[in-house]
Design a protein around this motif. Sequence first.
Motif, short mmCIF file in Angstrom:
data_model
loop_
_atom_site.label_atom_id
_atom_site.label_comp_id
_atom_site.label_asym_id
_atom_site.label_seq_id
_atom_site.Cartn_x
_atom_site.Cartn_y
_atom_site.Cartn_z
N SER A 1 0.82 -1.21 0.00
CA SER A 1 0.00 0.00 0.00
C SER A 1 0.86 1.26 0.00
O SER A 1 0.34 2.36 -0.21
CB SER A 1 -0.92 -0.01 1.23
OG SER A 1 -0.14 0.14 2.39
N ILE A 2 2.18 1.11 0.22
CA ILE A 2 3.05 2.28 0.14
C ILE A 2 3.25 2.63 -1.34
O ILE A 2 3.60 1.76 -2.13
CB ILE A 2 4.43 1.96 0.77
CG1 ILE A 2 4.25 1.59 2.24
CG2 ILE A 2 5.38 3.14 0.63
CD1 ILE A 2 5.50 1.04 2.88
N PHE B 1 7.01 6.96 -5.10
CA PHE B 1 7.20 8.03 -4.12
C PHE B 1 8.29 7.64 -3.11
O PHE B 1 9.20 8.40 -2.80
CB PHE B 1 5.86 8.26 -3.41
CG PHE B 1 5.86 9.40 -2.44
CD1 PHE B 1 5.98 10.71 -2.90
CD2 PHE B 1 5.73 9.17 -1.08
CE1 PHE B 1 5.98 11.76 -2.00
CE2 PHE B 1 5.73 10.23 -0.19
CZ PHE B 1 5.86 11.52 -0.65
N PHE B 2 8.20 6.40 -2.65
CA PHE B 2 9.16 5.86 -1.69
C PHE B 2 10.58 5.86 -2.28
O PHE B 2 11.54 6.27 -1.64
CB PHE B 2 8.70 4.44 -1.33
CG PHE B 2 9.73 3.58 -0.67
CD1 PHE B 2 10.06 3.74 0.66
CD2 PHE B 2 10.37 2.58 -1.39
CE1 PHE B 2 10.99 2.93 1.27
CE2 PHE B 2 11.30 1.77 -0.79
CZ PHE B 2 11.62 1.95 0.54
N LEU B 3 10.67 5.42 -3.53
CA LEU B 3 11.97 5.32 -4.19
C LEU B 3 12.56 6.72 -4.40
O LEU B 3 13.76 6.94 -4.15
CB LEU B 3 11.76 4.64 -5.54
CG LEU B 3 12.92 3.80 -6.07
CD1 LEU B 3 13.27 2.72 -5.08
CD2 LEU B 3 12.53 3.17 -7.40
N ILE B 4 11.73 7.66 -4.82
CA ILE B 4 12.21 9.02 -5.07
C ILE B 4 12.67 9.66 -3.76
O ILE B 4 13.73 10.27 -3.69
CB ILE B 4 11.10 9.85 -5.75
CG1 ILE B 4 10.90 9.36 -7.19
CG2 ILE B 4 11.45 11.33 -5.75
CD1 ILE B 4 9.66 9.89 -7.85
N LEU B 5 11.88 9.46 -2.71
CA LEU B 5 12.26 9.99 -1.40
C LEU B 5 13.60 9.44 -0.96
O LEU B 5 14.47 10.16 -0.46
CB LEU B 5 11.19 9.60 -0.37
CG LEU B 5 10.25 10.71 0.07
CD1 LEU B 5 9.23 10.16 1.04
CD2 LEU B 5 11.02 11.84 0.71
N ALA C 1 13.45 -4.24 -2.87
CA ALA C 1 12.55 -4.28 -1.72
C ALA C 1 11.09 -4.31 -2.12
O ALA C 1 10.24 -4.80 -1.38
CB ALA C 1 12.82 -3.07 -0.82
N ILE C 2 10.81 -3.80 -3.30
CA ILE C 2 9.42 -3.72 -3.73
C ILE C 2 9.03 -4.89 -4.63
O ILE C 2 7.92 -5.41 -4.55
CB ILE C 2 9.20 -2.40 -4.47
CG1 ILE C 2 9.31 -1.24 -3.48
CG2 ILE C 2 7.84 -2.38 -5.14
CD1 ILE C 2 9.81 0.01 -4.12
N SER C 3 9.99 -5.34 -5.46
CA SER C 3 9.63 -6.27 -6.53
C SER C 3 9.15 -7.63 -6.02
O SER C 3 8.41 -8.32 -6.71
CB SER C 3 10.84 -6.47 -7.44
OG SER C 3 11.89 -7.02 -6.71
#
Lengths: 342, 309
Positions: B152-153, B157-161, B179-181
């Motif tokens: 749900s994150i 946005f998370f990666l850019i941050l 971490a996401i894949s």
Amino acid sequence: MTEHTQADTLASPTRTREKLLSVRDLKVYFDIFPKGAMPWTKPRKLKAVNGVSFDLYEGETLGVVGESGCGKSTLARAVIRMLPVEGGEVVWLGQDLAPLKDKAMRNHRKDIQMIFQDPLASLNPRMTIGQIIAEPLETHYPDLSRAEVKERVAEMMKTVGLLPNQINRYPHEFSGGQCQRIGIARALVLKPKMIICDEPVSALDVSIQAQVINLLMSLQKKMGLSLIFIAHDLSVVKHISTRIMVLYLGNVMEVADSADIYRQPRHPYTQALISAVPIPDPKIERNKEVILIEGDLPSPINPPSGCVFRTRCPRAEAKCAEQKPELIFAQGTHQVACHFHD
Amino acid sequence: MLTHKKTNVEKLAENLGNEPIAGRSLWRDAMHRFSRNKAAMAGLVVLGLIVLFAAIGPFVAAWHYSDIDWSLMGNAASAGQPSIANGHYFGIDDLGRDLFARTVQGSQISLLVGTIGALIAVVIGTLYGATAGYFGGRVDSIMMRTVDILMSIPYMFFLILLLVMFGRSILLIFIGIGAISWLEMARIVRGQTLSIKNKEYIEAAIASGVRPFKIVLRHVVPNLLGVVIVYATLLVPQMILTESFISFLGLGVQEPQTSWGALINDGAGTMRYGTLWQLMFPLGFFIATLLSFFFVGDGLRDALDPKDR
């Protein structure tokens, strides 16, 4: 509890062989959640096996029969603890297996093995049959060298009538009968004391059925095995069993020696079952009287009160609805659970 | 002659009973089916060529990817076209650097991001999903709800941050993408495991006393590997796309290093000045790779799951 002692005292004098397995009042319930249930809703209990008791002696074959959905397979799986047991005892060589943790149970698994209904589905399609047969050995005897394992696998394959040079083949390259032989080899490679056969031949051709049954019987003689043989084909069960247990809706209806139960079935349900067995002679077949059982199997979620068979029983009376019949000794070792048995 | 033949036959007959016969595994069958799929084989060949290009390109290039050709700098549009004569096979970029060397370097980064991202997804996702699915019950609920929360994150946005906070680095991109894949992979694998764990051969393994974790590794994972492989081949282009998008935003790899996304970004910026090759070369490689991966993935799915066509 009275029935418990009765079974012990009455059954043992006639048999001198060691009692391997003694199941007492075994109950297996499944939780059924109604559609759209909330997480806190109490589930309803499906009583798949409801208070079954029986004994198994060394070297004998106990046939378990009953129509589909009567709890035969559930009973087998509960005995080897593949399903959680709700209540009752499963005493294996003096030790109750029912409360054992999975880890402790694993040590007993080398004595109790199982053969499955669908020969191909019970073999991992990604493993060679050598690996499949070797797996129980590697699990219980991790110290064996690779050569020893291979030798014992080859020996086992010969025993069940497979060519040892087929060791590197995959399950899909074999016929159904051969697959069942592989399943038998896997079950026997640990030299167990008991094998549970869950409808081992119902997925096979009639001619192959005979081969597999005869193989099982000769192996039983050779290795002194005890079998629990589940089937819905009565003629197959008659051929292989020493004793037969008839189940109906998770309850035992009748237990007796094989010859005895066919000659003189005492429970109305057994009588109907046996009258339905086809006789391979058209003249007799045409004139024989078939007892028809009306209606369907009642729901095990909501079983009938008293005797579970009363809703379809031709002899049912008021007493049957009030009082559940105990499994009593009708004559000798012949046990029956009916208020009005023959 | 005749007797000689006979002994051969006899030998054969003797050996028939003893020599173990090699079995045909399901993998071999699948490979055979795959090799007959023309589109997938073509995709595989193209992918092989691109990998080869990334691997031996640095030895072929006449220039280093960070060196500026001062003689051509400033007039890329008039003198920087692709030419064999001056060693700029793909021309030069806007700053006067050799585009061939830069495309090679970009291919290395992009392929690396794609494969490592997919590999992390395969290893973590498969083990995580298979464990959750096999053990079921509360373990399953906790593990899969964790995945739901992580999913749900908003990950871009998370990666850019992440990149803004800790500075741009290729390692951070690996970590972020990895971490996401695996989340989606874990879900797919869990679903497959649920159907596999009710098969009779799993029951047989339990009945013979095999330990639960070994059942997962020996019986569950090999049987869902087909789905995993297909999904992984489709995941690689997705990873490359993600990296390209981040690079396109200007947050990806650090100069002078580059990637396909960064090169396409540069090329798109100078498109109007008549230096179309700066866009076309990286874009060509990018599209060829993506299409090849899709074809290969499609072919693998057909090969591993012949019933599902």
